[in-house]
Design an enzyme around this catalytic site. Sequence first.
Site, PDB file in Angstrom:
ATOM      1  N   HIS A   1       0.906  -1.296  -0.128  1.00 23.46           N
ATOM      2  CA  HIS A   1      -0.065  -0.087   0.203  1.00 23.46           C
ATOM      3  C   HIS A   1       0.922   1.391   0.000  1.00 23.46           C
ATOM      4  O   HIS A   1       0.490   2.272  -0.453  1.00 23.46           O
ATOM      5  CB  HIS A   1      -1.106   0.074   1.035  1.00 23.46           C
TER       6      HIS A   1
ATOM      7  N   CYS B   1      -8.998  -3.158 -10.671  1.00 29.52           N
ATOM      8  CA  CYS B   1      -8.731  -1.963  -9.999  1.00 29.52           C
ATOM      9  C   CYS B   1      -7.252  -1.923  -9.221  1.00 29.52           C
ATOM     10  O   CYS B   1      -6.756  -1.382  -8.506  1.00 29.52           O
ATOM     11  CB  CYS B   1      -9.685  -1.410  -9.103  1.00 29.52           C
TER      12      CYS B   1
END
Length: 552
Positions: A185, A483
């Site tokens: 992330h 995505c």
Amino acid sequence: MTPILSGIAVSPGVAAGPVAVMAPASSVPEASESIGTKDEEAAAAKAALEAVAGDLAARGATASGAAADVLLAQAMMARDPVLATKVVERIEAGVAGPRAVSDALAEFRKQLEALGGYMAERAADLDDLRDRVVARLLGLPMPGLPVRDFPYVLVASDLAPADAATLDPSRVLAIVTEEGSPTSHTAILAKALGVPAVVACRGAGALTDGITVLVDGRAGQVTVAPADVLIEAAMKAEDLRRAAAARASGPGHTADGHPVKLLVNLGTARETHAAAAADSEGVGLFRTEFLFLDRAEAPSQAEQRDVYRRVFDAFAGREVVVRTLDAGADKPLRFATQSAEPNPALGVRGLRTARRLPELLATQLAALADAASGSRADVWVMAPMVSTAGEAETFAAQAHEHGLGMAGVMVEVPAAVLRASSLAAVCDFFSLGTNDLAQYAMAADRTLGELADLLDPWQPAVLELVRMAAEAGAAANKPVGVCGESASDPLMALVLTGLGVTSLSMAPVSLPGVRAALAQYSLETCVQMAGRALSAADAAQARSAVQALARD
Ligand code: PEP
Ligand code: MG
């Protein structure tokens, strides 16, 4: 010869500048030796508190907005006479200075947490304060994001998502980490901010403050002490590449007009403006958990509604796919995540959080419905980490009850792919999370750069899963987007299109390259490319087979 360090390219772009190394938080020795008499120790502790307070206040005076408030509040805490008294009391009782500071601040932390609300949010600031004062006392470099009054290349062992979310892209020219992986992330946040980044860069730990480096976030290379001509040439090549990619514009389509929606991924609220200005058809993934990484308590429905409405207003007239909170694993939210799970990536994350905290999901859906009802955005909602058709059905029913018309699921767990037809029958769309899909299909931790070869979305096994999900979606006449980070690779975008994917969502910086690639090839060629990739023996061969076809 100029030394070149190699790592994994995670965020495109080229930048050069002086290195600023991010020091790790200092650990307080359990029973550190006292450095002198109790009086000397107490004086040193008080001096360290004052020095850190002075530094924070000076930074607060030059910062603006929320950052300034936090820094000034931290400076006030450091100057709190009660804190100094508690530190001195401990030193007089025989505790060494660094431990006395740490223990006194831990006591303050507990008090703040007990107050709840805004005060509890500030508890984490006390940990930062502790690390700073202890570092000062022990003569170690200051922890946290470096503070410089000039732009720099941030070099770190690794960054936590919370650090990446707060870094200032006008100060940080590029990021180089020794650890990390392309789908961590942290990498995702760097890319969202448009900051070139290289992770898993061997040798980065030897870089020292002030040395100039040239970072190529496309090639995954860091050149140490480059000549000026080298920097100029690299910048020029990057400008040319961007200009060429920017020639195409508007909705995505293949050379023969097959539409492929091009959307942006959105995380922190401060990305909204730039993301909305990008040439896209909307948002394909709004990661709402990034908004609340620093929170001790769940945000209220009204606060959430206001944040969502601002995003919807920015994307008026366009589609916005909002993902409900994906707390857990490397994105723990203090108000939602159990801290002591042995395997957080396989634990209570994503939609599973609603098993323990159903109110959290209900409040978020209510806030989203409220924000959507007054906006001109086309709001879709989806749940992360769905594994069964039952979960998909319950979620979609709940979203529909709140008046949210389009309710879909992230397909990122192999079980969801194997049962994709059942899932497609009970929800409105799929969005393929190839980051987690690769992690779970290949049993490889997505935060480990060392396993990047297994996590590669070009792995034929991962592509096979994409094919199956796309096929099930098409049979049910439901849109199937991607995505995950794979959507931002122009060559992979062609393969995903050939596999039947209907939209691609990515960081704004990646849109022009993907749009240009699509416009160059027909759907038939994309289908051929997908076939070649699927029948390859491994990820490297899949990529080179498609590359060869693209050249033809
Ligand atoms: C994914 O897993 O591919 C995804 C898009 O979600 P996240 O990266 O936030 O887990
Ligand atoms: Mg995911």
